[in-house]
Every structure is written in C-alpha cells, then in structure tokens.
Design a protein around this motif. Structure first.
Motif, PDB file in Angstrom:
ATOM      1  N   LYS A 157       0.860  -1.197   0.000  1.00 26.82           N
ATOM      2  CA  LYS A 157       0.000   0.000   0.000  1.00 26.82           C
ATOM      3  C   LYS A 157       0.887   1.233   0.000  1.00 26.82           C
ATOM      4  N   MET A 158       0.813   1.955  -1.109  1.00 26.71           N
ATOM      5  CA  MET A 158       1.672   3.133  -1.201  1.00 26.71           C
ATOM      6  C   MET A 158       0.961   4.249  -1.924  1.00 26.71           C
ATOM      7  N   GLU A 159       1.423   5.473  -1.611  1.00 31.58           N
ATOM      8  CA  GLU A 159       0.847   6.646  -2.263  1.00 31.58           C
ATOM      9  C   GLU A 159       1.999   7.559  -2.651  1.00 31.58           C
ATOM     10  N   VAL A 160       1.999   7.997  -3.901  1.00 29.50           N
ATOM     11  CA  VAL A 160       3.056   8.918  -4.343  1.00 29.50           C
ATOM     12  C   VAL A 160       2.649  10.329  -3.904  1.00 29.50           C
ATOM     13  N   LEU A 161       3.455  10.928  -3.015  1.00 28.96           N
ATOM     14  CA  LEU A 161       3.117  12.270  -2.503  1.00 28.96           C
ATOM     15  C   LEU A 161       3.674  13.370  -3.393  1.00 28.96           C
ATOM     16  N   GLY A 162       4.721  13.044  -4.137  1.00 27.27           N
ATOM     17  CA  GLY A 162       5.325  14.049  -5.012  1.00 27.27           C
ATOM     18  C   GLY A 162       6.266  13.365  -5.974  1.00 27.27           C
ATOM     19  N   SER A 163       6.435  13.942  -7.150  1.00 32.26           N
ATOM     20  CA  SER A 163       7.400  13.352  -8.097  1.00 32.26           C
ATOM     21  C   SER A 163       7.951  14.442  -9.013  1.00 32.26           C
ATOM     22  N   THR A 164       8.934  14.088  -9.812  1.00 30.28           N
ATOM     23  CA  THR A 164       9.561  15.104 -10.649  1.00 30.28           C
ATOM     24  C   THR A 164       8.632  15.472 -11.819  1.00 30.28           C
ATOM     25  N   ILE A 165       8.655  16.743 -12.170  1.00 31.49           N
ATOM     26  CA  ILE A 165       7.836  17.173 -13.306  1.00 31.49           C
ATOM     27  C   ILE A 165       8.676  17.169 -14.590  1.00 31.49           C
TER      28      ILE A 165
END
Ligand code: KG4
Ligand code: ZN
Length: 340
Positions: A157-165
């Motif tokens: 169970k994971m959630e991506v909170l931020g990533s590169t644009i």
C-alpha cells in the motif's frame, strides 16, 4: 533435501531486466540467498543506454545469470516455487526479455508468476535487510528514471506524494556529468570526484509546488554557467572538475533534502528511507543520517549492494505478493509506463 522440507520451502526466482542490468536472484522464505547482476558496459561509448543494445545484451546474458544465481543459491531449477519479474516501468525491449523468459520458465515449471513494479521493488529492498523500516514510512525513491516521495503504509500500500515534473535526480547528475565530459553513468563518478572538491559554485533552487521536484532548470543553469566560464577560461572544466562535481552534487541533494523535509512536516511521519540508484550517493546518505541526530528522524539507508538495479529487490517485492496469492497470468505483457 527431504521432500517434506522442500514443500515448506518457498524459493522464488527473481528477474530484473528493466534497463541495462540483467539481474537474477533467489529468495528463500523472504531472505536473499543469491543475487547476481551483469552490468552492461556497451553503453558507455554512447553517453546513455541504447535500448536496442540493452535488449540484445539481456538475451545473451539471462540464461548464464540464471544458472549462476541457482548455483550460488545451491538449488536446482526444479526447487523453484514461483517466479517474480519486473513488468515495468522501464525500456520496452529490455522488459520484454525478462517478461518472456519468466513466462516461459513458469509454464515449463508449472509455478506461479508474480509481476513486480520496479520502483516498488527499490523500496522493498529495505525488507531484505535485518532492520527494515516500520509502517508508515516515507521513502525518497531516486533513480535514473524516477524521483518520488512515496508514503508506504503496508508492503503493498503506497501513495506517491510528489514526483519530478521533468528530469529525474540521477538523470540530472548523468547529464551534468556528460557536460563535464564524464562517462555514463556519471552519478557515481561525480560522487567520487566530489570527495576532493568544494561546493563553491551555487545554483538557484527550483520553485515547484508541494512535494514535486524539478531538475531541468538546474541542468540549464549548470550548462550556461559552464558555457560562460569556458568563454573566460577554456580550461575551466579541467581546472575545476572536482569543485564542479561537488557543486552540482550539492545542488541536487539540497533539492532532494528540502522536499523530504517538507514531506516530513506535512505528514508528521519521521520514519524516512531512501531507495534507488541515487541512494548510493555518499552526500545523500550522510545528509539523511544527519537528520537522525539533528531532527530525530528514524532513518533507513539501504546497503550499497541493494541501491542500484538488482534482482534481490524484485524477489523481495515478489515474495510479499506471493504469500498473499497475488499472481498474474501468462497473458501479462511488459508495461514500460507501469503505474504504481
Ligand atoms: O536505480 P538505478 O540503478 O536504475 C534506474 O532504475 O534508473 O539508478 C541509476 C542511477 C543513474 O542515474 C546513476 O548515475 C545513479 O543512479 N547513481 C548515482 C550513484 N550511483 C548510481 N548517483 C549519484 N551517486 C552515486 N553514488
Ligand atoms: Zn532502478
């Protein structure tokens, strides 16, 4: 091995072929008992991975690496209870070799198949260690293709909170290294040269919202800075190579650490891990370790052998899916843009 013991023993053969490393590992009851990687060297002349060469190399390497991994694990192919493989994200041709091989072997051995997400596998590398993080934790996953802050609340169970644009952190280092005339991948070379340099050149921090990252502005300012400096002094790079490496490395790590601090503030979670190829970087490792003393974070830094691409992490990720019965069918295909 007696038949009764064998029935209780869960051996997973894991295959990683998403980019330019052919990896095969054997996992026994959730523990890594062999982990073999063949790193392709054909790409260094081209300044980046050439997809066609990568897939051709995987086809040549995969059988000998499977044989080596089985031999180091001291088991035979008939002992295997399941096959885990990287389904994506990655290069289509490279993934195709691993996926096809895994499917063929699963059919021949009549064992279940488990598809694995490459970035999930990088995070799950922590569960191959004696002291894994406890849930919930934040993981900064930094590789040649990804830069993300992931909230892990359970094994799957994971959630991506931020990533590169735009670019990934490893990609930014590799491209900066190319501008400096360094071989591919430049990340580890920059890390090495930076040890004898000072971060005396500074670059503006990107202004991107929330927990997202951007590295393309840094890349451009580094390029313009080099161009202007070379105009003044044609030997600028040779005379300042170590300081330039220390400076670009410091700039990338500052961006990563600033976002990680924001994620901790935002979530209130102070259990923090790093994963992926760039987690091998000595400055990132030191900066995170310092957060333990200065801010009381509970920090998790993977062993060097599990930072860059390897099949052990794929096997661990596959193991936790296997024990939940999360298998896939033979219709599975490579997913170059596989979502979490
Ligand atoms: O996870 P990985 O092996 O492959 C991908 O999934 O992309 O990461 C490769 C990236 C490359 O960009 C490489 O330059 C970077 O990890 N890298 C490093 C170091 N070792 C590998 N970057 C900085 N410092 C290092 N020591
Ligand atoms: Zn990777």
């Amino acid at each position: 091995m007696p038949e009764a013991h064998k029935a209780l023993s869960l051996y997973i053969l894991a295959i990683e072929s998403s980019c330019d490393d052919t990896g095969v590992a054997v996992i026994h009851q959730g523990r890594v008992i062999s982990n073999c990687t063949h790193t392709q060297t054909v790409h260094s002349d081209y300044g980046g991975v050439v997809p066609e060469l990568a897939s051709r190399n995987h086809t040549v390497n995969i059988v000998p690496i499977v044989q080596r991994a089985l031999s180091e694990a001291n088991i035979s192919i008939s002992d295997i209870s399941g096959i885990a493989f990287t389904a994506g994200p990655g290069l289509l041709g490279s993934l195709l070799v691993g996926v096809s091989f895994a499917k063929g072997l699963a059919l021949a051995l009549d064992v279940p198949l488990v598809e694995v997400h490459h970035m999930h596998a990088h995070i799950m590398a922590h569960f191959a260690t004696e002291n894994p993080p406890t849930f919930p934790f934040l993981c900064l996953t930094v590789s040649g293709g990804h830069t993300q802050i992931v909230l892990m609340t359970d094994y799957d169970k994971m959630e991506v909170l931020g990533s590169t644009i735009d670019d990934a952190a490893g990609e930014a280092l590799d491209k900066a290294g190319k501008m400096l005339g360094l071989a591919y991948p430049a990340g580890p070379i920059i890390d090495q040269l930076a040890r004898n340099g000072k971060a005396k050149f500074t670059f503006p921090m990107p202004k991107v919202g929330d927990l997202d990252f951007s590295f393309s502005g840094l890349k451009t300012s580094f390029l313009y800075f080099l161009r202007d400096s070379i105009e003044q002094n044609p030997s600028f790079i040779e005379e300042n190579l170590n300081d330039l490496c220390a400076s670009i490395q410091q700039a990338v790590i500052n961006i990563l650490m600033a976002k990680l601090e924001s994620a901790v503030q935002k979530t209130g979670i102070t259990t923090v891990a790093i994963a992926g190829g760039v987690s091998a970087n000595s400055l990132l490792r030191q900066s995170l370790a310092l957060k333990h003393d200065s801010a009381g974070w509970d920090v998790f830094i993977p062993p060097m052998s599990l930072c860059t691409d390897n099949a052990a992490m794929v096997g661990i990720s596959g193991y936790y899916k296997f024990i939940k019965g999360l298998f896939c069918g033979l219709e599975v295909t490579p997913q170059p843009r596989m979502a979490f």
